[in-house]
Structures are given as structure tokens and as C-alpha cells.
Motif scaffolding. Structure first.
Motif, PDB file in Angstrom:
ATOM      1  N   HIS A  52       4.619   5.729  13.987  1.00 45.70           N
ATOM      2  CA  HIS A  52       4.568   5.154  12.645  1.00 45.70           C
ATOM      3  C   HIS A  52       5.735   5.658  11.805  1.00 45.70           C
ATOM      4  N   LYS A 105       6.320   0.616   1.704  1.00 47.19           N
ATOM      5  CA  LYS A 105       7.462   0.565   2.621  1.00 47.19           C
ATOM      6  C   LYS A 105       8.746   0.343   1.821  1.00 47.19           C
ATOM      7  N   SER A 155      -3.134  -0.116   6.555  1.00 51.90           N
ATOM      8  CA  SER A 155      -1.981  -1.012   6.746  1.00 51.90           C
ATOM      9  C   SER A 155      -1.486  -1.563   5.414  1.00 51.90           C
ATOM     10  N   ILE A 156      -2.411  -1.870   4.515  1.00 56.59           N
ATOM     11  CA  ILE A 156      -2.002  -2.484   3.251  1.00 56.59           C
ATOM     12  C   ILE A 156      -1.184  -1.520   2.401  1.00 56.59           C
ATOM     13  N   LYS A 157      -1.576  -0.253   2.381  1.00 55.98           N
ATOM     14  CA  LYS A 157      -0.818   0.738   1.617  1.00 55.98           C
ATOM     15  C   LYS A 157       0.544   0.994   2.249  1.00 55.98           C
ATOM     16  N   GLU A 158       0.597   0.952   3.573  1.00 50.92           N
ATOM     17  CA  GLU A 158       1.890   1.137   4.235  1.00 50.92           C
ATOM     18  C   GLU A 158       2.854   0.039   3.821  1.00 50.92           C
ATOM     19  N   GLU A 159       2.362  -1.210   3.775  1.00 49.73           N
ATOM     20  CA  GLU A 159       3.224  -2.329   3.395  1.00 49.73           C
ATOM     21  C   GLU A 159       3.684  -2.207   1.951  1.00 49.73           C
ATOM     22  N   LEU A 160       2.761  -1.806   1.077  1.00 47.92           N
ATOM     23  CA  LEU A 160       3.107  -1.671  -0.335  1.00 47.92           C
ATOM     24  C   LEU A 160       4.127  -0.570  -0.580  1.00 47.92           C
ATOM     25  N   THR A 183      -2.334   0.726  15.640  1.00 51.15           N
ATOM     26  CA  THR A 183      -2.764   0.003  14.443  1.00 51.15           C
ATOM     27  C   THR A 183      -3.949  -0.885  14.810  1.00 51.15           C
TER      28      THR A 183
END
Length: 479
Positions: free
Chosen positions: A219, A201, A194-199, A70
Motif C-alpha cells: 500500500h 491520495k 479505501s475511501i479515505k485512501e482515495e480522499l 484490499t
């Protein structure tokens, strides 16, 4: 012929080859597809050793044991370079992953482990190139020179003074100096931000959540997708061998529909042609009525990295297989030695076709061309195992069946590659000829060959299986 006929249709051999290619994104899948075809044909071995040997692996990017990277707000996948690939061709391609996974299974209170093949069809990652504008020195230097040139001859003296600077800028331009890849830092596929992964998750359920140290190495998005493909939960994945793959399918192409564009032609083309020839020459009892030997195909792994592995040509696996077959006929320990003396190996690995833009890379009198048939490879320093006897046998089979054949010798001022041929010839003591179908773009993510040569290769291997016993009986020479 394998190219398009007058009616514009592709030959059945080429069509079947495309199906094989598209079903084989990795060496694991290629072996699985070969097993399926042999079982479908009801294959049963005969008596003896007439072998076509090839390899199933190709240069690729394999996921590292810890692939989770990351940085810069992006999720990337750490990969290792396998073999000698043209790595710059992997940039800006729509990539996915495939390979095998080891999974844990619980049934009736018992735990077992098995491996499953996995292939994600959709493009899920990409290795983006750096924009030329961000190669700051070369961009601004070339921009300055362009502006000065537009001012005309009045500024000739100024141009002379900056000529040396222009040369530096020109040399550093990616279009003139080449695209140089740092395989450690540049060759990481981007999986997500990273932002899309958090959204996206999912909310973890603490009551059912397991601790799996393996999942922390990769990941979670990737692990979830792999798990869904094999029908398990991510925590049941114990390990894997996965690699990046191009999602573009293999196709027949060219204005005359004469070419095959695909990855992994080296060496799935030879693997397929030998496998199909074996199946088609052993599909009925009548095919083996006059046969005095065993017809075999040997498909090895790890040729691209030296063949020194349990599945490679450098292992005892070939000799062990020959010994087991011989023992099934007789317990005479001397029989294997006699059998090997009567045996013959065709080492089949793709060859370099003459490149029209780089004709000086070929020796003047040895310039294999597409559509020209299988290439017999020669090297007096034993980088290829061909000698005059084995070359004659293979060429004579071609003559009897009206098949084209070509010769290749590397230039004296260039290094020569090698194949499984010298490894098996020296390790077993078997007569060997090195051959291959001509292709361009070898070790690129997207290679090309002629459809005709797929058909020529299949026909030549088929003729070898059918003709070798009779031809060899007529030859009296010392080794």
C-alpha cells in the motif's frame, strides 16, 4: 532485589531492562541495541570460552513479499506467522510496524545500497475480532435457551427436547469452545479504508513520477510512512523485512509493582541479562586479572523457527567465532579442540512458571515459580542439554552467591520444547546447561515475568563469568 523495595523504587537492573525492551521491537533492533551497549562499554575480548547463549527473535507477524490486500472497502496488510505464537492475543491490539529496509542512495553519480532500521511509533493498524452477535448460530441458540429458562419448570419437556440443540449452540460459542483463528483469512491487520485512501491520495506529478514495481506490492500509504521514517522517497526503498509490533510499552506492574508486562520477554530477558553481565564483568582490567578464558555472549536469530539459518545456532557461526579467536592467539590447529574441551555454554531461554489456573500442566515435583530464580531445565531425551555435571556447576555458583535456583522437567504425557542448547552441544561438543527465568503467557503478544527474576538472572550470569574458571579447575570428571 529486583522487585520494588520498601521505598517503592524499581531496581536499576529492571529499569535498564525496560529501556532495552522498549528500544527493541524487533530482533534487528535488539542486536543494534546490544552493539550500542558494547561499544559504550569499550568492550575488548580477553582470552578463552565461557559463554552465555540466547536468542533475539520472538513469534510475530511479518509482512509478506506482497502485502497489499484490499477487500470489503478496507486496506489490509498481508502477514506471515513467524514461530509458534498465541495468535489470538494479537487481535484488538494497537499495532505498528518495525524492522529494516534496504534503500538506494545516489551520490556523485554513484549508486549504493544500505539497510536502515525503521520503527513507526504510533499505532497504524489493528486486527479486529468478529462480534459475538455475528456468530449467528451460537448467538440465537443461546438467546432461545435463555428465554425458555425464564419461563420456568412448566416447559421442562420442551427444554429436554431442545437440550441437544442447546449443547450444539453452547459448544459453538466462542466463550466456551475457544477462539479459533484461521491464520490466512482472519489475521490481516486493517490499515485504512479505501475511501479515505482515495480522499487523502496526493496528486501525482507525471513529470517526476517513477515506475517502481516494488511499490505496487504494498500500500502506498504504508510505503510513504516508512520512507518518511528513514529519510528517503518511497521509490528508493528496494526491499524490507518488516513486522507488526504492539505499541504498548513494557512496564513494571502489579499491585506490588513486582511484575514486568511486555512483549518479547522470550527471549530478550535472557539476551539483556547476559549482555549486561558480560559488560559489567569486563568493564575494567581488574575484572579479568585472574581470568583464564574468554567471556562471551552469543545472541542468535531464528530460534523460534528451528535455528537453521545463517544467523541461527544451527549454522557454523559459533564454531567459526571460536576458531577465529583461538587463531588470534596461536596458529596451532589443535588448540581449538583443546579450548572447546575446557569451555562451557549456558543456554539461556525463558522457562515456564507454574500457572495458578493450570497447575496440572506442571509435573508435581518440578513447579518453577516467579521470584524463584533461574530454572535449570532437564530432559533425558536431550531436548535440553543439561547433565549432572553442568547442572552441578551452575547450581554451585548459585550456592556460593546465595542465589535461588529451581529445576524443571516436563510431564511424561506432554511434549517437551527445546532450545539452542542441544544444537550447540551436539554441533560443537561443548559442555552445556539449559536454564531460563520463569515467566507466564509465553509466546503471547503480552507476556509477564517477575522483576526479581530479572535481577536473579543478571546476578547469576555475572557470577558465572566471575566464578567459572576457579570452579572448573577444581572439577575432575569424565565427560
Amino acid at each position: 532485589m529486583a522487585k520494588t523495595e520498601a521505598n517503592g523504587e524499581v531496581s536499576s537492573v529492571v529499569s535498564d531492562f525496560l529501556d532495552f525492551l522498549n528500544a527493541s521491537p524487533t530482533a534487528f533492533h535488539a542486536v543494534d541495541e546490544a552493539k550500542k551497549r558494547l561499544r559504550k562499554a569499550g568492550y575488548v575480548a580477553g582470552n578463552g570460552f565461557h559463554i552465555v547463549g540466547a536468542h533475539t527473535d520472538s513469534p510475530c507477524l511479518k509482512l509478506k513479499p506482497v502485502s497489499k490486500v484490499t477487500k470489503g472497502g478496507c486496506l489490509e496488510v498481508g502477514v506471515q506467522t513467524y514461530g509458534g505464537g498465541l495468535w489470538y492475543t494479537w487481535f484488538d491490539r494497537d499495532l505498528t510496524i518495525a524492522g529494516r529496509v534496504i534503500i538506494r542512495e545516489e551520490k556523485d553519480g554513484c549508486t549504493s545500497y544500505s539497510h536502515r532500521l525503521v520503527r513507526i511509533e504510533e499505532p497504524i493498524m489493528r486486527i479486529p475480532t468478529l462480534a459475538i452477535h455475528l456468530d449467528r448460530f451460537s448467538y440465537y441458540m443461546n438467546h432461545l435457551v435463555t428465554e425458555l429458562l425464564s419461563l420456568g419448570l412448566t416447559y421442562l419437556l420442551v427444554l429436554c427436547n431442545i437440550a441437544c440443540l442447546y449443547d450444539i449452540g453452547f459448544v459453538l460459542n466462542v466463550n466456551s469452545d475457544g477462539f479459533k483463528v484461521n491464520t490466512q483469512s482472519h489475521l490481516l491487520p486493517v490499515l485504512a479504508t479505501s475511501i479515505k485512501e482515495e480522499l487523502n491520495k496526493p496528486v501525482a506529478d507525471s513529470s517526476t513520477e517513477k515506475t517502481n514495481t516494488y511499490s505496487s506490492k504494498h500500500h502506498s500509504l504504508l510505503m510513504q510512512m516508512v520512507a518518511s521514517q528513514v529519510g528517503c522517497v518511497p521509490d528508493d526503498i528496494c526491499d524490507f523485512e518488516l513486522q507488526a509490533c504492539d505499541t504498548q510499552p513494557s512496564i513494571v506492574a502489579g499491585i506490588n509493582k513486582e511484575f514486568i508486562y511486555s512483549g518479547r520477554l522470550d527471549n530478550l530477558c535472557m539476551s539483556f541479562c547476559s549482555l549486561k553481565a558480560l559488560i559489567d564483568t569486563t568493564s575494567s582490567a581488574s575484572n579479568l586479572e585472574d581470568e583464564t578464558g574468554v567471556r562471551m555472549v552469543a545472541l542468535f536469530d531464528h530460534e523460534e523457527v528451528g535455528s537453521d539459518s545463517a544467523q541461527g545456532a544451527g549454522s557454523p557461526v559459533m564454531f567459526d567465532a571460536l576458531s577465529r579467536i583461538t587463531d588470534s592467539f596461536s596458529r596451532n590447529s589443535k588448540l581449538i579442540e583443546k579450548a572447546i574441551q575446557k569451555s562451557f555454554l549456558v543456554s539461556a531461554d525463558m522457562a515456564h512458571a507454574l500457572h495458578p489456573n493450570y497447575m496440572d500442566k506442571h509435573e508435581e515435583n518440578h513447579q518453577p515459580k516467579m521470584h524463584g530464580g533461574l530454572v535449570i531445565k532437564h530432559n533425558v531425551n536431550q531436548r535440553y542439554a543439561t547433565n549432572s555435571i553442568t547442572a552441578f556447576i551452575f547450581r554451585e555458583i548459585a550456592r556460593k552467591h546465595n542465589l535461588p535456583v529451581q529445576d524443571f522437567v516436563v510431564r511424561n504425557d506432554m511434549p517437551c520444547g527445546s532450545t539452542i542448547g542441544p544444537i550447540l552441544a551436539s554441533g560443537i561438543g561443548i559442555r552445556t546447561v539449559d536454564v531460563g527465568a520463569p515467566q507466564l503467557s509465553m509466546h503471547s503478544i503480552r507476556e509477564m515475568c517477575a522483576g526479581d527474576d530479572v535481577k536473579h538472572s543478571y546476578d547469576h550470569f555475572k557470577a558465572f563469568f566471575q566464578e567459572f574458571s576457579r570452579l572448573d579447575a577444581k572439577i575432575t570428571v569424565d565427560m
